[in-house]
Design an enzyme around this catalytic site. Sequence first.
Site, PDB file in Angstrom:
ATOM      1  CB  CYS A  69      -1.041  -0.031   1.055  1.00 28.38           C
ATOM      2  SG  CYS A  69      -0.176  -0.040   2.804  1.00 28.38           S
ATOM      3  CG  HIS A 109      -4.199   0.758   4.522  1.00 24.03           C
ATOM      4  ND1 HIS A 109      -3.761   0.156   3.716  1.00 24.03           N
ATOM      5  CD2 HIS A 109      -5.088   1.721   4.045  1.00 24.03           C
ATOM      6  CE1 HIS A 109      -4.371   0.319   2.434  1.00 24.03           C
ATOM      7  NE2 HIS A 109      -5.304   1.459   2.700  1.00 24.03           N
ATOM      8  CG  ASP A 124      -6.772   2.150  -0.944  1.00 24.98           C
ATOM      9  OD1 ASP A 124      -5.664   1.649  -1.064  1.00 24.98           O
ATOM     10  OD2 ASP A 124      -6.822   2.034   0.425  1.00 24.98           O
TER      11      ASP A 124
END
Length: 260
Positions: A69, A109, A124
């Site tokens: 991520c 994250h 995202d």
Amino acid sequence: MSEINALFRNRIGLSETEPVTFESLGMVLDKTASHIPFENGCILQKDMSSITKDYLRTKMLVKKEGGLCYELNSLFYFFLIENGFQAVLTRGVVYKPATQQFLTIGRTHVTILLTHEGQTYVIDTGFGGNLPLQPVPLTGETISSRNGEFRVKQAATEYGNYVLEMKLAYKDTDWRIGYAFDSNKPVTNVSEFDEIQEIIANHAESPFNKTPLLTRFTNTGTITLTDSSFTQWVDGRMSKEQIDSERFKELRQQHFGINQ
């Protein structure tokens, strides 16, 4: 056109002349999810470098690897900025439904907050098979994509002031939390993610430092590869193949273009 912008467009199959507008972001996110995999190869090999713009460009656009991520969303953030969008990066904490609690390894994250016409949205590209594939407003409004339904709700937690919730297509019957994040704590430099990389690589409870994991979207669903299985979702139907190490290498090359 900047080097990242041109290379990114080439990686995902987007013309250099096509303008990227807010209305076309869903298409761009879908292409990104299909061409740049979520994968932890470098973590497992301990082949890590400081997180910089040049590192991200080289790793994912020149070497054509994937990332986690903090890499995937950082790269997409730079792409957004270079295409004229107003965006920031922020950190969050992933929720694990199996234990009904947030991960205990901290704010590992990374997601993107994009502001358009006075409204802020979550973007995202680094949440594995859980991607919204569309901008999700911080208003609670439900957004639908081929991957399911998503919404962002205001919720005061020790991890921030919002939570992303999802109901994945073919998989979830009820809403579940994806992660919490704090909209008031933007990240000013991607070098901050060196800390996340260190935790992901070395913490005993990290979900990404034990076995290989590669996943990306396809035209009909998703594919996920581990060292012991290859799972395909095609039009809502799942098939799973048990594999050995040789088959793993074949599938990694065939479906993800990675030789490590």
